[in-house]
Design a protein around this motif. Sequence first.
Motif, short mmCIF file in Angstrom:
data_model
loop_
_atom_site.label_atom_id
_atom_site.label_comp_id
_atom_site.label_asym_id
_atom_site.label_seq_id
_atom_site.Cartn_x
_atom_site.Cartn_y
_atom_site.Cartn_z
N MET A 1 38.77 31.40 141.17
CA MET A 1 39.65 32.21 142.02
C MET A 1 39.60 33.67 141.60
O MET A 1 39.73 33.99 140.42
CB MET A 1 41.09 31.68 141.93
N SER A 2 39.40 34.56 142.58
CA SER A 2 39.33 35.99 142.25
C SER A 2 40.28 36.84 143.09
O SER A 2 40.25 38.05 143.02
CB SER A 2 37.90 36.50 142.45
N GLU A 3 41.11 36.19 143.91
CA GLU A 3 42.09 36.92 144.71
C GLU A 3 43.45 36.25 144.54
O GLU A 3 43.54 35.01 144.51
CB GLU A 3 41.68 36.93 146.19
N TYR A 190 34.30 36.68 129.90
CA TYR A 190 33.94 37.66 130.92
C TYR A 190 33.88 37.04 132.31
O TYR A 190 34.34 37.61 133.28
CB TYR A 190 32.59 38.30 130.58
N LEU A 191 33.31 35.86 132.45
CA LEU A 191 33.03 35.27 133.75
C LEU A 191 34.29 34.79 134.49
O LEU A 191 34.29 34.75 135.73
CB LEU A 191 32.07 34.09 133.61
N THR A 192 35.34 34.46 133.78
CA THR A 192 36.53 33.93 134.42
C THR A 192 37.40 35.05 134.99
O THR A 192 37.83 35.95 134.26
CB THR A 192 37.37 33.12 133.41
N PRO A 214 34.43 39.45 137.52
CA PRO A 214 33.11 39.79 136.99
C PRO A 214 32.32 40.63 138.00
O PRO A 214 32.62 40.62 139.21
CB PRO A 214 32.45 38.43 136.76
N LEU A 215 31.35 41.33 137.51
CA LEU A 215 30.56 42.21 138.36
C LEU A 215 29.92 41.45 139.53
O LEU A 215 29.83 41.98 140.65
CB LEU A 215 29.48 42.90 137.52
#
Length: 261
Positions: A1-3, A190-192, A214-215
């Motif tokens: 989840m990134s939002e 970093y990835l989470t 993450p990028l």
Amino acid sequence: MSEWKELTDESQERWEQNAEHWDDYMGEESNRFHRELIRPYTEKLLNVKTDQTILDIACGNGNFSKRLAELGAKVVAFDYSTKMIERAKIRTNEYKNQIDYKVIDATSYEQLSELGNEKFDSAVANMALMDIADIRPLVNSLHKMLKPNGFFVFSITHPCFQPPGLRKITETEDRNGHVVTSNSIQISKYLTSEPYKAIGIKGQSIPHLMFHRPLSYYMNLFLESNFLLDGMEEPSFQNETTKFEWHEIPPVLILRFRKNE
């Protein structure tokens, strides 16, 4: 989840509480971080032309909006903090005919749609996307708001070198008869993607929310929204005045994505 849409209201409330302190701290010229890292490299990637119409996203106290106006641009600037917009209007009163301020939530498709279609030559967001709980509405809407071949320049804390839990390490060693001090960073993840609380400047009343992604997330989101990456900067402090030197570790990432037809 990134939002994290559900955290938008809390994020906005925290910025409302911190707005006046941030404006007082930034003053007319902003801090060294903005003066030496953000502003010059963002201006380079924007390449502002006279009479261009530029959208300043999450404009804060209006310092960069003012700079865009000084360069001859017509500016539409917005922030979701009412107090920030009030302060911005005061600070940039002499450019009131060039800067149109609005209170808009960047996570709202409905509010963003009010800005119009193919209206802007370019858009900019200085150190803001990592403070926005849900950036999908903004990225998707930008493709509609920008003119053909328009581009979006944004800066964020470098996700590779400034993730949550970062530790700064200073080491001293005797190297061939010389005492040498070196600086490094230690990261454990970093990835989470994750939300976290942070202090941006000393003295703010409460921590604000930040959102680590993450990028690859940024890259994929913009590519899916039909943008092409065509510029990148990773500036670092070259004239360090603090104990921790950042010559080889860029604390900020600046990207330029161009609208693909």
